[in-house]
Design an enzyme around this catalytic site. Structure first.
Site, PDB file in Angstrom:
ATOM      1  N   PRO A 207       0.828  -1.218   0.000  1.00 22.87           N
ATOM      2  CA  PRO A 207       0.000   0.000   0.000  1.00 22.87           C
ATOM      3  C   PRO A 207       0.856   1.259   0.000  1.00 22.87           C
ATOM      4  O   PRO A 207       2.060   1.196   0.266  1.00 22.87           O
ATOM      5  CB  PRO A 207      -0.783  -0.101   1.318  1.00 22.87           C
ATOM      6  N   ARG A 235       0.240   1.397  -6.337  1.00 24.52           N
ATOM      7  CA  ARG A 235      -0.058   2.824  -6.260  1.00 24.52           C
ATOM      8  C   ARG A 235       1.065   3.598  -6.966  1.00 24.52           C
ATOM      9  O   ARG A 235       2.254   3.327  -6.748  1.00 24.52           O
ATOM     10  CB  ARG A 235      -0.145   3.293  -4.803  1.00 24.52           C
ATOM     11  N   ASP A 259       0.519   0.068 -14.091  1.00 31.40           N
ATOM     12  CA  ASP A 259      -0.941   0.173 -14.132  1.00 31.40           C
ATOM     13  C   ASP A 259      -1.393   1.401 -13.339  1.00 31.40           C
ATOM     14  O   ASP A 259      -2.576   1.742 -13.344  1.00 31.40           O
ATOM     15  CB  ASP A 259      -1.569  -1.093 -13.544  1.00 31.40           C
ATOM     16  N   HIS A 296      -4.990   1.911 -14.631  1.00 29.33           N
ATOM     17  CA  HIS A 296      -5.413   1.378 -13.316  1.00 29.33           C
ATOM     18  C   HIS A 296      -6.550   0.365 -13.518  1.00 29.33           C
ATOM     19  O   HIS A 296      -7.613   0.469 -12.890  1.00 29.33           O
ATOM     20  CB  HIS A 296      -5.860   2.510 -12.390  1.00 29.33           C
TER      21      HIS A 296
HETATM   22  C1  COI Z   1      -8.230  -0.302  -4.868  1.00 28.41           C
HETATM   23  O1  COI Z   1      -9.039  -1.188  -4.594  1.00 28.41           O
HETATM   24  O2  COI Z   1      -7.816   0.475  -3.981  1.00 28.41           O
HETATM   25  C2  COI Z   1      -7.761  -0.135  -6.236  1.00 28.41           C
HETATM   26  O3  COI Z   1      -6.657   0.239  -6.441  1.00 28.41           O
HETATM   27  C3  COI Z   1      -8.722  -0.357  -7.339  1.00 28.41           C
HETATM   28  C4  COI Z   1      -9.521   0.879  -7.564  1.00 28.41           C
HETATM   29  C5  COI Z   1      -9.005   1.717  -8.675  1.00 28.41           C
HETATM   30  C6  COI Z   1     -10.947   0.530  -7.838  1.00 28.41           C
END
Ligand code: COI
Length: 331
Positions: A207, A235, A259, A296
């Site tokens: 994360p 991220r 991504d 993404h």
């Molecule tokens: C998340 O679940 O935090 C993701 O990165 C996906 C999101 C863009 C729906």
């Protein structure tokens, strides 16, 4: 019991309607708009809100929810990096997320993109479009010949590790918290420096926290093997984009599958056809034959979207009914 769901896309609706049928005691209203300082006012009279957005949740949103007596906020995604923890605490928000909606969705996509990088498919497709069907000079690499360094061994990292093992790659891993099974297999290295030294591929599955922002910076790239491949479906801000561009220029990094980008909210999941946008690093990266940028999209599968919608609504219902949920996020 009434829940207002913000930012709902058309593809989420069938899953929302299915959940609604299974939970007739709850009234769910869905709106396509995101929750903002203005649209938050629509939540007056509801017991909870169900939200998803990549744009920041402002402190004012929480302040207003608090003033309406709403403290139940359920995210349809996992990342909580776009909200201010101080505001969450100050306004007594109970926030849930969906920590495990489909680890395979993201792991499979990141492996697929690595395969595309290693086999240089972008270059072949471009040559093909020019009627150039020669092999050389795009000699490529085999996944089974790589040392894949997995940073982050949570749900997604673990699925990625299993896929890589299936392909016969050597896998090493780094995480502050060790998974006992992987520990038994001796996959962990003791430090990031050690992982950088050994890996020919580095894939990020952690994360974004203040301490992980720009973890791949110039100093990190300098410690890696020449010709390393980088994969990031976690991220954008985990990577310092200018340092990556320099590392691609020097050949230190042979290719990257991204991504996520540092400033992706400017571009991703938007139709910018015919529009100009001010994001030099985006144009630099996307123009390269050895960089694969995707919007993404790793999470975006039928399985994941269904789980994101339905698990988040169930979590919101739990918050409303019991004041807590097994998906409560600790800030
Ligand atoms: C998340 O679940 O935090 C993701 O990165 C996906 C999101 C863009 C729906």
């Amino acid at each position: 019991m009434k829940i207002l769901a913000y930012g709902v896309r058309d593809d989420e609706m069938p899953y929302l309607e299915e959940w609604q049928k299974q939970n007739p005691d709850v009234e769910v209203k869905a709106v396509p708009e995101l929750i903002t300082d203005e649209t938050v006012e629509w939540a007056k009279g509801y017991d909870g809100v169900d939200v998803y957005q990549q744009l920041p949740y402002t402190d004012t949103v929480f302040e207003k929810l608090d003033s309406y007596g709403i403290h139940n906020v359920s995210l349809r995604n996992v990342g909580v990096d776009n909200m201010n923890p101080e505001a969450v605490k100050k306004y007594n928000m109970n926030i849930t997320n969906v920590p495990v909606y489909s680890p395979a969705a993201i792991a499979e996509f990141s492996v697929a993109q690595l395969m595309n990088l290693l086999r240089r498919t972008k270059e072949y497709f471009h040559k093909f479009d020019r009627n150039d069907y020669r092999w050389a000079p795009q000699i490529s690499h085999e996944l089974n010949d790589q040392v894949v360094g997995v940073i982050g061994t949570g749900h997604i990292g673990q699925v990625a590790i299993n896929i890589y093992k299936g392909f016969g790659a050597k896998v090493i891993a780094y995480d502050k918290f060790h998974n006992p099974e992987l520990e038994k297999e001796g996959l962990y290295v003791d430090s990031l420096e050690e992982l950088y030294k050994q890996a020919t591929v580095i894939t990020l599955h952690i994360p974004l926290f203040p301490e992980t922002e720009h973890m791949l910076d110039k100093a990190a790239f300098d410690q890696m093997n020449d010709g390393v491949f980088i994969v990031n479906a976690s991220r954008g801000p985990l990577i310092d984009e200018s340092a990556l561009i320099d590392a691609l220029d020097s050949g230190k990094v042979a290719g990257a599958a991204l991504d996520v980008l540092e400033d992706e909210t400017k571009v991703f999941n938007k139709d910018l056809t015919g529009k100009n946008m001010d994001y030099p690093e985006f144009w630099n990266l996307t123009s390269r034959e050895n960089v694969l940028v995707s919007p993404h999209t790793a999470f975006y599968t039928d399985v994941a979207v269904k789980n994101m919608v339905q698990y988040s609504l169930s979590a919101n219902k739990d918050l409303i009914e019991t004041g807590t949920s097994d998906k409560l996020v600790k800030f």
